[in-house]
Design a protein around this motif. Sequence first.
Motif, PDB file in Angstrom:
ATOM      1  N   GLN A  76     -32.017 -49.333  25.520  1.00  0.00           N
ATOM      2  CA  GLN A  76     -30.618 -49.703  25.690  1.00  0.00           C
ATOM      3  C   GLN A  76     -30.220 -50.995  24.970  1.00  0.00           C
ATOM      4  N   VAL A  77     -31.216 -51.781  24.534  1.00  0.00           N
ATOM      5  CA  VAL A  77     -30.904 -53.036  23.848  1.00  0.00           C
ATOM      6  C   VAL A  77     -31.437 -53.038  22.418  1.00  0.00           C
ATOM      7  N   LEU A  78     -32.757 -52.858  22.273  1.00  0.00           N
ATOM      8  CA  LEU A  78     -33.366 -52.998  20.948  1.00  0.00           C
ATOM      9  C   LEU A  78     -33.007 -51.857  20.009  1.00  0.00           C
ATOM     10  N   LEU A  79     -32.957 -50.626  20.509  1.00  0.00           N
ATOM     11  CA  LEU A  79     -32.634 -49.490  19.640  1.00  0.00           C
ATOM     12  C   LEU A  79     -31.201 -49.568  19.111  1.00  0.00           C
ATOM     13  N   PRO A  80     -30.176 -49.821  19.947  1.00  0.00           N
ATOM     14  CA  PRO A  80     -28.814 -49.991  19.395  1.00  0.00           C
ATOM     15  C   PRO A  80     -28.722 -51.143  18.398  1.00  0.00           C
ATOM     16  N   ARG A  81     -29.477 -52.210  18.645  1.00  0.00           N
ATOM     17  CA  ARG A  81     -29.477 -53.347  17.714  1.00  0.00           C
ATOM     18  C   ARG A  81     -30.026 -52.920  16.352  1.00  0.00           C
ATOM     19  N   LEU A  82     -31.071 -52.074  16.368  1.00  0.00           N
ATOM     20  CA  LEU A  82     -31.639 -51.562  15.120  1.00  0.00           C
ATOM     21  C   LEU A  82     -30.640 -50.687  14.372  1.00  0.00           C
ATOM     22  N   LEU A  83     -29.926 -49.828  15.091  1.00  0.00           N
ATOM     23  CA  LEU A  83     -28.934 -48.955  14.461  1.00  0.00           C
ATOM     24  C   LEU A  83     -27.887 -49.765  13.698  1.00  0.00           C
ATOM     25  N   LYS A  84     -27.437 -50.832  14.333  1.00  0.00           N
ATOM     26  CA  LYS A  84     -26.412 -51.677  13.713  1.00  0.00           C
ATOM     27  C   LYS A  84     -26.966 -52.410  12.502  1.00  0.00           C
ATOM     28  N   LYS A  85     -28.176 -52.943  12.654  1.00  0.00           N
ATOM     29  CA  LYS A  85     -28.794 -53.685  11.555  1.00  0.00           C
ATOM     30  C   LYS A  85     -29.012 -52.809  10.330  1.00  0.00           C
ATOM     31  N   GLU A  86     -29.448 -51.569  10.546  1.00  0.00           N
ATOM     32  CA  GLU A  86     -29.789 -50.673   9.440  1.00  0.00           C
ATOM     33  C   GLU A  86     -28.599 -49.871   8.941  1.00  0.00           C
ATOM     34  N   GLN A  87     -27.436 -50.033   9.604  1.00  0.00           N
ATOM     35  CA  GLN A  87     -26.227 -49.275   9.250  1.00  0.00           C
ATOM     36  C   GLN A  87     -26.524 -47.770   9.196  1.00  0.00           C
ATOM     37  N   ALA A  88     -27.158 -47.307  10.256  1.00  0.00           N
ATOM     38  CA  ALA A  88     -27.579 -45.906  10.329  1.00  0.00           C
ATOM     39  C   ALA A  88     -26.387 -44.969  10.436  1.00  0.00           C
TER      40      ALA A  88
END
Length: 379
Positions: A76-88
């Motif tokens: 709920q925290v780290l995975l959404p942060r990764l999505l935003k960082k990588e512009q998935a």
Amino acid sequence: MAKKKKIIVIEAQRIFRKNKHGMDFVALEMIRSLQQLDWFNQYIIAVGPGEDHCLTATENFRIVVLESSNYLVWEQVLLPRLLKKEQAHLLHCTSNTAPLRMHIPLVLTLHDIIFMEKKIGNNASTYQNLGRIYRRWIVPRVLKRVHKVITVSDYEQQNIKAAFPQLSQHIITVYNGVSPRFRQLSSFSDSRFSALENRSYWLLLGNTDPKKNLKNTLCAYAYYLQESAFKKKMLLADLDQEHLDQLLGELDLHAIKEYLILEEYIAHDLLVEVYNKAFAFLYPSIRESFGLPLLEAMACGTPVITSNTSAIPEVAQDAVVYIDPSDISSIGDGMLKLENDAILYKTLVGKGFVRSAQFDWNQTAAKTLDIYEAVHLSK
């Protein structure tokens, strides 16, 4: 118009842990096959920390370890942060749950909704109970935001539609595959199994989950020993001695202990040897959304005795001996039937090879890729 390259994040949180379970292997095998299939899109495989680095990065498949052992924080925290960082462009969550806050399309593999059903038995640990509570709370909320749901059998698809009618147009069945590692062997590397006579024992994976039906199966084995002229031993895999002794005492079955071969832990890579040496595989589960182990046994040339319930007949068809998992004598009679009928035994070996060959991880990956493309086109 040129095809647009996408950045796809696949959640595979538990694949690096040493003691993996069914959903972890499904995610791992699907990703491995997808690596061979898709050289165009860019993939980020999000995993949790662990010792078993069982997946290798390739040119367009990058592995990112999100460093948290807390599943709630990880998801709920780290995975959404990764999505935003990588512009998935797309997220595929492979194990029933997903982040609540999503700004991109979500594909969710929902293996089953057992956690929404009445519990079978009460042997769950605190960790398992907390996981069940988490899934019961989060899955209905995630399903309001999902773009496509993948499940593993038509049986489970109907269950999910009945519970969540709004998914009727958004759910698809994609069968699991069987790894080519599961095959007949001519030699054995592990001394525990090379010393055993070929086809000399019944095999039971001793999962303590009540739906795996361990108590009834032990009682059925005691019945089999009373009636059999051969009295083959039974290898219990993945069960510790303390739990086994507790069960034998509870069921008053101490007399069968001398016939049991206990292996508290067998690495997944060695399961092919265990299947190959077995006379037959017992899979008397009460509730399965798919039933991958029975196909793995078939691919090794080992006949299967299994339940006439849930998704099992859909997967196994006519290549097994069916029993009623709630009836101890039905399980025992199935064992005796297979043991005493050489023609039936040979027939099931042949049918098992044919049926297991129809499940291929490359097909699973191809259908999954089609779903990724369809979700993208609909946006």
